[in-house]
Design an enzyme around this catalytic site. Structure first.
Site, PDB file in Angstrom:
ATOM      1  N   GLN A  32      -9.016  -7.249 -10.635  1.00  0.00           N
ATOM      2  CA  GLN A  32      -9.738  -6.103 -10.058  1.00  0.00           C
ATOM      3  C   GLN A  32      -9.463  -4.834 -10.863  1.00  0.00           C
ATOM      4  OE1 GLN A  32     -10.389  -5.107  -5.700  1.00  0.00           O
ATOM      5  NE2 GLN A  32      -8.569  -3.894  -6.039  1.00  0.00           N
ATOM      6  N   SER A  80       0.217  -8.815   1.271  1.00  0.00           N
ATOM      7  CA  SER A  80      -1.237  -8.795   1.345  1.00  0.00           C
ATOM      8  C   SER A  80      -1.624  -8.626   2.808  1.00  0.00           C
ATOM      9  CB  SER A  80      -1.788 -10.130   0.833  1.00  0.00           C
ATOM     10  OG  SER A  80      -3.121 -10.304   1.257  1.00  0.00           O
ATOM     11  N   HIS A 117       0.840  -1.207   0.000  1.00  0.00           N
ATOM     12  CA  HIS A 117       0.000   0.000   0.000  1.00  0.00           C
ATOM     13  C   HIS A 117       0.878   1.262   0.000  1.00  0.00           C
ATOM     14  CE1 HIS A 117      -2.820  -2.862   2.185  1.00  0.00           C
ATOM     15  NE2 HIS A 117      -3.561  -2.455   1.184  1.00  0.00           N
ATOM     16  N   LYS A 152      -1.305  -6.896  -7.828  1.00  0.00           N
ATOM     17  CA  LYS A 152      -1.603  -8.217  -7.251  1.00  0.00           C
ATOM     18  C   LYS A 152      -3.058  -8.568  -7.540  1.00  0.00           C
ATOM     19  CE  LYS A 152      -2.230  -9.111  -2.819  1.00  0.00           C
ATOM     20  NZ  LYS A 152      -3.501  -9.879  -2.801  1.00  0.00           N
TER      21      LYS A 152
END
Ligand code: PAF
Length: 279
Positions: A153, A185, A37, A149
């Site tokens: 999406q 993750s 992130h 990843k």
């Protein structure tokens, strides 16, 4: 760094930024932040004047209530981490703030929603589109950043952006891995110590698969990947597909044009890990 919990408060702040002609970057997250992130925030900082990060565990994208319940929530630590990378705005709303009324919209993504994660997690992508569109309406970003990843999406988000006519640039950013190769993750912290040790085997096998792909057919390679990963008794492949990088069309023969990506989902005990690798 400003922390907002309501639409009203963040809205006036964003309006000011827009009046000053600032380019607004946005990184949507569900919290439990890690270096993956933070790399998105760093990327956003490079090309935007103001960077907003949302932290919201979106109930509509969980098709398994147990998964929603155990999803890690670490807001205090997340806020500290975001300070270290120069994030400007954190938006951490409640469920009521985002969904004052239930969202009944049904998106249709056609083929890209019907493969891989689509049938395995019914309703998941619909929930992702619901929340991301709501967050886009609130933050009104110029650019939004997503990690590769979650490869499928990103295709779903691009489709949603085009269906709803947003003028937002979608920036896809590289997967960040632990030193042993495991894709970062938020779910990794739910792994038992044994499963955490086993999990890097996934990336090892995928890297090897890329190296040897020319020695066998597409189907043989998929079988080889499943066998190699499942040879570790703590891991179990749910599905593996080799798809075109752009169209996500499932590859049947190596002679098909376009760059290929191997996409995989593996259970490590109760924890579902996804990963992918480009050829
Ligand atoms: O990728 C995620 O973390 C989530 O799906 C997202 C994009 C933040 C929407 O809740």
């Amino acid at each position: 760094m400003e922390l907002f919990e309501t639409k009203e408060k963040i809205d006036s702040y964003i309006k000011l930024c827009k009046q000053e002609g600032k380019v607004v970057g946005f990184v949507p997250t569900m919290g439990a932040l890690h270096d993956g992130h933070l790399s998105l925030v760093k990327q956003a900082k490079k090309c935007c004047d103001v960077v907003a990060v949302s932290i919201f565990v979106n109930p509509t994208q969980f098709n398994d209530p147990k998964d929603l319940e155990r999803y890690p929530r670490t807001l205090e630590n997340d806020v500290k981490l975001l300070e270290t990378v120069g994030c400007d705005i954190v938006f951490a709303p409640t469920v009521k703030e985002i969904y004052p009324e239930p969202d009944t919209r049904q998106f249709n993504f056609g083929y890209i929603g019907d493969i891989m994660e689509g049938p395995k997690r019914p309703g998941h992508f619909n929930g992702v589109a619901q929340v991301v569109s709501r967050l886009f309406d609130i933050i009104k970003p110029d650019k939004a950043f997503f990690g590769m990843k979650d490869f499928q999406q990103i295709a779903i988000i691009r489709s949603m952006v085009s269906q709803l006519g947003y003028k937002i640039e979608i920036v896809s950013c590289p997967i960040i891995r632990e030193s042993d190769g495991l894709a970062m993750s938020s779910r990794n912290r739910l792994l038992t110590p044994e499963h955490r040790v086993a999990a890097p085997h996934i990336h090892k096998v995928l890297s090897e698969a890329v190296n040897i792909h020319n020695t066998m057919s597409v189907n043989e390679l998929k079988e080889w990947i499943i066998k190699s990963i499942n040879s570790n008794t703590l891991l179990e492949v749910e599905y593996v597909e080799i798809v075109d990088e752009i169209s996500l069309k499932i590859t049947e023969d190596w002679s098909e044009p376009g760059n290929k990506v191997i996409c995989i989902t593996v259970y490590a005990g109760e924890i579902r890990l996804i990963d992918n690798i480009k050829f």
